[in-house]
Write an enzyme that holds these catalytic residues in place. Sequence first.
Site, mmCIF file in Angstrom:
data_model
loop_
_atom_site.group_PDB
_atom_site.id
_atom_site.type_symbol
_atom_site.label_atom_id
_atom_site.label_comp_id
_atom_site.label_asym_id
_atom_site.label_seq_id
_atom_site.Cartn_x
_atom_site.Cartn_y
_atom_site.Cartn_z
ATOM 1 N N ALA A 16 45.301 44.720 46.500
ATOM 2 C CA ALA A 16 45.667 43.951 47.927
ATOM 3 C C ALA A 16 45.450 42.678 48.457
ATOM 4 O O ALA A 16 46.027 42.108 49.363
ATOM 5 C CB ALA A 16 44.200 44.743 48.667
ATOM 6 N N SER A 17 45.497 42.066 46.796
ATOM 7 C CA SER A 17 45.027 40.394 47.547
ATOM 8 C C SER A 17 46.782 39.874 48.820
ATOM 9 O O SER A 17 46.110 38.751 49.106
ATOM 10 C CB SER A 17 44.367 39.590 46.210
ATOM 11 O OG SER A 17 45.456 39.862 45.579
ATOM 12 N N SER A 18 47.522 40.517 47.985
ATOM 13 C CA SER A 18 48.695 39.663 47.909
ATOM 14 C C SER A 18 50.085 40.271 48.557
ATOM 15 O O SER A 18 49.829 41.817 47.744
ATOM 16 C CB SER A 18 48.876 38.155 46.956
ATOM 17 O OG SER A 18 49.836 39.084 45.875
ATOM 18 N N GLY A 19 51.023 40.369 48.794
ATOM 19 C CA GLY A 19 52.895 40.620 48.672
ATOM 20 C C GLY A 19 52.143 42.615 49.642
ATOM 21 O O GLY A 19 51.599 42.306 50.689
ATOM 22 N N TYR A 157 57.725 45.035 31.841
ATOM 23 C CA TYR A 157 57.617 45.158 33.262
ATOM 24 C C TYR A 157 57.740 46.416 32.651
ATOM 25 O O TYR A 157 57.624 48.393 34.139
ATOM 26 C CB TYR A 157 57.874 44.170 33.769
ATOM 27 C CG TYR A 157 57.474 44.420 35.462
ATOM 28 C CD1 TYR A 157 56.733 44.765 36.407
ATOM 29 C CD2 TYR A 157 59.062 45.149 36.337
ATOM 30 C CE1 TYR A 157 56.611 44.918 37.710
ATOM 31 C CE2 TYR A 157 58.417 45.310 37.732
ATOM 32 C CZ TYR A 157 57.761 45.529 38.436
ATOM 33 O OH TYR A 157 57.818 45.494 39.141
#
Length: 335
Positions: A16-19, A157
């Site tokens: 949740a910290s970015s994007g 990925y």
Amino acid sequence: MNLKSIDQQVVVVVGASSGIGRDTALRFAKKGAKVVVSARSKEGLATLVEEISAMGGTAIAVPADVADFEQVKAIAEKTVEHFGRLDTWVHLAATSVFATFDNVTPEEFRRVIDVTLMGQVYGAMVALPHLKREGRGALIHITSLEGRRSLPYQSAYSAAKHGSIGFIDAMRLELKNEGYPISVTNIMPGVINTPFYNKGKTKLGVKPTGVPPYYSASLVTDAILYAAEHPVRDYIVSDVGRILDIAQRISPGLVDLLLLAIAFPFQKTDEPKSEDDPNNLYEPIQGYDKVNGDFDQLEIPSITDMLDKGPALAIGAFAVAALGVAALLGGLGDR
């Protein structure tokens, strides 16, 4: 399957910290949900909780590295301890190494798998007991179109995203067979304008980028919020994502030709970047506590996502995607 309205939910957002994750937490809080946010970046989580509190929302932060099962388990336990229950679990945490396969070390490949695949696995494992006890709820996994079609320079990925879709499909069937009214959603974004490309490790000699066009993170957030209230199996976000998915089903070989032409040059910027430059493969990095990445000028709207919000949902989306596939395959046929 009856899911609660968002303003009655306790929602966990992992990554949740970015994007997309940051935008998702803010939107859930704005709609009245009690939100638990998690990521490795304590600073990023702190600014996010401050932002939610400033808008009158309710949120707590639980820092965690999703590659560690016990840390992921602590997210669920602290959620229930603080708010008494868990209604929706949204899992977005991921990392990547941008390099040719033969230039990725075993340790780097394993780390991408541990974060991007096993993190998703651990999230589902710790959330399910609480959702089963509640008798309903939603598991929302953010994978990627790369779970349907791999890209060069992103072997680890892509492998992680393929694996995520595999376990999600199996888990969903098991829950249905056992009679649990738990919604399991797989949301597959196309290329989204977030700090993801700033934070990943690169061995390309330059800062990596997605193959344009880019789409807004808000499109993915819209899909997440919809899935929190309405059972949805799979959701591809972006016109290009839907077109590419259909093209891959029709002719993987033709998609190979397309990607040979565009995926190698268009995943590189002109900005030099060393593999020793700061990246988030093993540790969080600072300065990216925001939603958008560096490619606002390359964002375009998504017609099919607009149609999905109206009554012409399936017919409209399929018609536009089908036209795009016809044009794509027609162009490849001229090569």
